[in-house]
Write an enzyme that holds these catalytic residues in place. Structure first.
Site, PDB file in Angstrom:
ATOM      1  N   GLY A  54       2.653   1.955  10.706  1.00  0.00           N
ATOM      2  CA  GLY A  54       3.566   3.085  10.844  1.00  0.00           C
ATOM      3  C   GLY A  54       4.241   3.256  11.780  1.00  0.00           C
ATOM      4  O   GLY A  54       4.895   4.315  11.894  1.00  0.00           O
ATOM      5  N   HIS A  69      -9.492   0.969   5.064  1.00  0.00           N
ATOM      6  CA  HIS A  69      -8.230   1.022   5.737  1.00  0.00           C
ATOM      7  C   HIS A  69      -8.406   1.814   6.824  1.00  0.00           C
ATOM      8  O   HIS A  69      -9.125   2.928   6.830  1.00  0.00           O
ATOM      9  CB  HIS A  69      -7.087   1.521   4.767  1.00  0.00           C
ATOM     10  CG  HIS A  69      -5.747   1.776   5.330  1.00  0.00           C
ATOM     11  ND1 HIS A  69      -5.225   2.585   5.951  1.00  0.00           N
ATOM     12  CD2 HIS A  69      -4.651   0.677   5.049  1.00  0.00           C
ATOM     13  CE1 HIS A  69      -3.890   2.095   6.337  1.00  0.00           C
ATOM     14  NE2 HIS A  69      -3.658   1.177   5.883  1.00  0.00           N
ATOM     15  N   GLU A  97      -5.239  -5.298  10.624  1.00  0.00           N
ATOM     16  CA  GLU A  97      -4.136  -4.320  10.735  1.00  0.00           C
ATOM     17  C   GLU A  97      -4.371  -3.651  12.097  1.00  0.00           C
ATOM     18  O   GLU A  97      -5.293  -2.670  12.256  1.00  0.00           O
ATOM     19  CB  GLU A  97      -4.170  -3.263   9.519  1.00  0.00           C
ATOM     20  CG  GLU A  97      -4.172  -3.865   8.353  1.00  0.00           C
ATOM     21  CD  GLU A  97      -3.555  -2.857   7.397  1.00  0.00           C
ATOM     22  OE1 GLU A  97      -2.350  -2.860   7.183  1.00  0.00           O
ATOM     23  OE2 GLU A  97      -4.077  -1.947   7.171  1.00  0.00           O
ATOM     24  N   SER A 104       3.646  -2.594  10.398  1.00  0.00           N
ATOM     25  CA  SER A 104       5.001  -2.556  10.743  1.00  0.00           C
ATOM     26  C   SER A 104       5.769  -3.916  10.050  1.00  0.00           C
ATOM     27  O   SER A 104       6.680  -4.188  10.770  1.00  0.00           O
ATOM     28  CB  SER A 104       5.261  -2.061  11.983  1.00  0.00           C
ATOM     29  OG  SER A 104       4.934  -0.954  12.081  1.00  0.00           O
ATOM     30  N   ASN A 149       0.800  -1.174   0.161  1.00  0.00           N
ATOM     31  CA  ASN A 149      -0.192   0.136  -0.203  1.00  0.00           C
ATOM     32  C   ASN A 149       0.846   1.177  -0.044  1.00  0.00           C
ATOM     33  O   ASN A 149       1.609   1.521   0.956  1.00  0.00           O
ATOM     34  CB  ASN A 149      -1.083   0.216   1.210  1.00  0.00           C
ATOM     35  CG  ASN A 149      -1.710   1.364   1.586  1.00  0.00           C
ATOM     36  OD1 ASN A 149      -1.791   2.007   0.562  1.00  0.00           O
ATOM     37  ND2 ASN A 149      -2.182   1.379   2.613  1.00  0.00           N
ATOM     38  N   TRP A 150       1.065   1.770  -0.931  1.00  0.00           N
ATOM     39  CA  TRP A 150       1.889   2.897  -1.156  1.00  0.00           C
ATOM     40  C   TRP A 150       1.537   4.272  -0.716  1.00  0.00           C
ATOM     41  O   TRP A 150       1.932   5.435  -0.499  1.00  0.00           O
ATOM     42  CB  TRP A 150       2.229   3.269  -2.644  1.00  0.00           C
ATOM     43  CG  TRP A 150       3.168   2.216  -3.455  1.00  0.00           C
ATOM     44  CD1 TRP A 150       3.710   1.184  -2.950  1.00  0.00           C
ATOM     45  CD2 TRP A 150       3.768   2.351  -4.596  1.00  0.00           C
ATOM     46  NE1 TRP A 150       4.573   0.626  -3.606  1.00  0.00           N
ATOM     47  CE2 TRP A 150       4.740   1.371  -4.887  1.00  0.00           C
ATOM     48  CE3 TRP A 150       3.815   3.407  -5.413  1.00  0.00           C
ATOM     49  CZ2 TRP A 150       5.335   1.128  -5.862  1.00  0.00           C
ATOM     50  CZ3 TRP A 150       4.474   3.049  -6.704  1.00  0.00           C
ATOM     51  CH2 TRP A 150       5.542   1.888  -6.862  1.00  0.00           C
ATOM     52  N   LYS A 151       0.042   4.174  -0.530  1.00  0.00           N
ATOM     53  CA  LYS A 151      -0.585   5.532   0.422  1.00  0.00           C
ATOM     54  C   LYS A 151      -0.427   6.627  -0.325  1.00  0.00           C
ATOM     55  O   LYS A 151      -0.268   6.677  -1.751  1.00  0.00           O
ATOM     56  CB  LYS A 151      -0.103   5.758   1.863  1.00  0.00           C
ATOM     57  CG  LYS A 151      -0.077   4.420   2.639  1.00  0.00           C
ATOM     58  CD  LYS A 151       0.109   4.754   4.092  1.00  0.00           C
ATOM     59  CE  LYS A 151       0.373   3.510   4.759  1.00  0.00           C
ATOM     60  NZ  LYS A 151       0.290   3.610   6.290  1.00  0.00           N
ATOM     61  N   GLY A 196       2.924  -1.247   4.267  1.00  0.00           N
ATOM     62  CA  GLY A 196       2.889   0.162   4.094  1.00  0.00           C
ATOM     63  C   GLY A 196       4.243   0.709   3.568  1.00  0.00           C
ATOM     64  O   GLY A 196       4.719   0.589   2.442  1.00  0.00           O
ATOM     65  N   GLY A 197       5.024   0.903   4.651  1.00  0.00           N
ATOM     66  CA  GLY A 197       6.233   1.959   4.343  1.00  0.00           C
ATOM     67  C   GLY A 197       7.167   0.939   3.671  1.00  0.00           C
ATOM     68  O   GLY A 197       7.999   1.542   2.844  1.00  0.00           O
ATOM     69  N   GLU A 220      -6.796   4.456   7.978  1.00  0.00           N
ATOM     70  CA  GLU A 220      -6.448   5.649   7.613  1.00  0.00           C
ATOM     71  C   GLU A 220      -7.617   6.571   7.110  1.00  0.00           C
ATOM     72  O   GLU A 220      -7.999   7.756   7.173  1.00  0.00           O
ATOM     73  CB  GLU A 220      -5.246   6.073   6.912  1.00  0.00           C
ATOM     74  CG  GLU A 220      -4.078   5.842   7.633  1.00  0.00           C
ATOM     75  CD  GLU A 220      -2.591   5.278   7.115  1.00  0.00           C
ATOM     76  OE1 GLU A 220      -2.696   5.347   5.679  1.00  0.00           O
ATOM     77  OE2 GLU A 220      -1.781   4.829   7.499  1.00  0.00           O
TER      78      GLU A 220
HETATM   79  C1  PEP Z   1      -0.608  -0.166   6.089  1.00  0.00           C
HETATM   80  O1  PEP Z   1      -0.629   1.238   5.518  1.00  0.00           O
HETATM   81  O2  PEP Z   1      -1.642  -0.770   5.883  1.00  0.00           O
HETATM   82  C2  PEP Z   1       0.490  -0.307   6.709  1.00  0.00           C
HETATM   83  C3  PEP Z   1       0.349  -1.716   7.422  1.00  0.00           C
HETATM   84  O3  PEP Z   1       1.560   0.265   7.095  1.00  0.00           O
HETATM   85  P1  PEP Z   1       2.999   0.189   7.624  1.00  0.00           P
HETATM   86  O4  PEP Z   1       3.300  -1.259   7.019  1.00  0.00           O
HETATM   87  O5  PEP Z   1       3.755   1.039   7.235  1.00  0.00           O
HETATM   88  O6  PEP Z   1       2.833  -0.114   9.009  1.00  0.00           O
END
Ligand code: PEP
Length: 243
Positions: free
Chosen positions: A165, A89, A159, A203, A9-11, A224-225, A91
């Site tokens: 994050g 999600h 999640e 994470s 997920n590049w957000k 994500g990251g 966010e």
């Molecule tokens: C996400 O955005 O769904 C996520 C899990 O982010 P991260 O891996 O950065 O915690």
């Protein structure tokens, strides 16, 4: 058998030059026999069409078309080359006040457009510390997953909000407890509940991926990251291939 999926997920990250990361990933994992899903910002979906990876949107509107400035429909995502879409999600739930009922209508819109919905659920830190994790998961599963869901049109991503994050990761026992609970609930509700892919997200990194993928009922990750560069995402994909 649930399909193994490594999802990125590049957000709100990524411009045309970022696509070079996908070329590097393609060199390493272009013929992987797991699903590799990239969810770039909407602006890059069409440009991803010539990669071997599955492409997904990060959100969709529940309606096909209309006066909704700034929104995008599931049909538009499919038209641009996506085959998946993330819905619910944390966010989106936090930044845009999305409710379970709205998430369910977005998932239904995804099905109607022929997309696979990755429905995201997870508890906040307060909810975990209050001992309410499984109740929250139950309510989100019940409210966000439409009755028309099946293992072909839906993926569930667990999640924990406090792990996204933050660099904080639940113990493998905590992940196991929730994933096993989700599997039981899906099997109670859907004839093919045992076949839904269940992803863990929060994470995930190359250094913890193998341990997480060894947890029963974890069929992949939503990342994500660490999905933004081939260097970080590749070890996670490799760990899932080996799991
Ligand atoms: C996400 O955005 O769904 C996520 C899990 O982010 P991260 O891996 O950065 O915690």
């Amino acid at each position: 058998m649930p399909r193994k999926i490594a999802a990125g997920n590049w957000k709100m990250n990524g411009v045309q030059s970022t696509l070079a990361e996908l070329r590097t990933l393609e060199d390493k994992h272009g013929d992987a026999d797991i699903a590799i899903l990239i969810c770039p910002p909407f602006t890059l979906i069409s440009a991803c069409e010539d990669t071997p990876f599955d492409i997904g949107g990060q959100d969709c509107h529940p309606e096909d078309a209309g006066a909704h400035t700034g929104d995008i429909s599931a049909e538009m995502l499919a038209d641009a080359g996506a085959s998946y879409v993330l819905v619910g999600h944390s966010e989106r739930r936090t930044d845009h006040g999305e409710t379970d009922a709205l998430v369910a209508t977005k998932a239904q819109a995804a099905y109607d457009a022929g997309l696979i919905a990755v429905i995201c659920i997870g508890e906040t830190l307060d909810e975990r510390e209050g001992g309410n994790t499984l109740d929250v998961i139950d309510a989100q599963l019940e409210g966000s997953v439409p009755a028309t869901a099946d293992a072909l049109n839906t993926v569930i991503a667990y999640e924990p909000v406090w792990a996204i994050g933050t660099g904080k990761v639940p113990t493998t026992q905590q992940i196991a407890e929730v994933h096993s609970h989700i599997r039981t609930r899906l099997s109670d509700r859907f004839a093919d509940g045992a076949a839904f892919s269940l992803l863990y997200g929060g994470s995930v990194k190359g250094s913890n991926a193998a341990d997480i993928f060894a947890v029963p009922h974890v069929n992949g990750a939503l990342v994500g990251g660490a999905s933004l560069t081939a260097q970080d995402f590749s070890p996670i994909i490799a760990a899932l291939e080996e799991a």
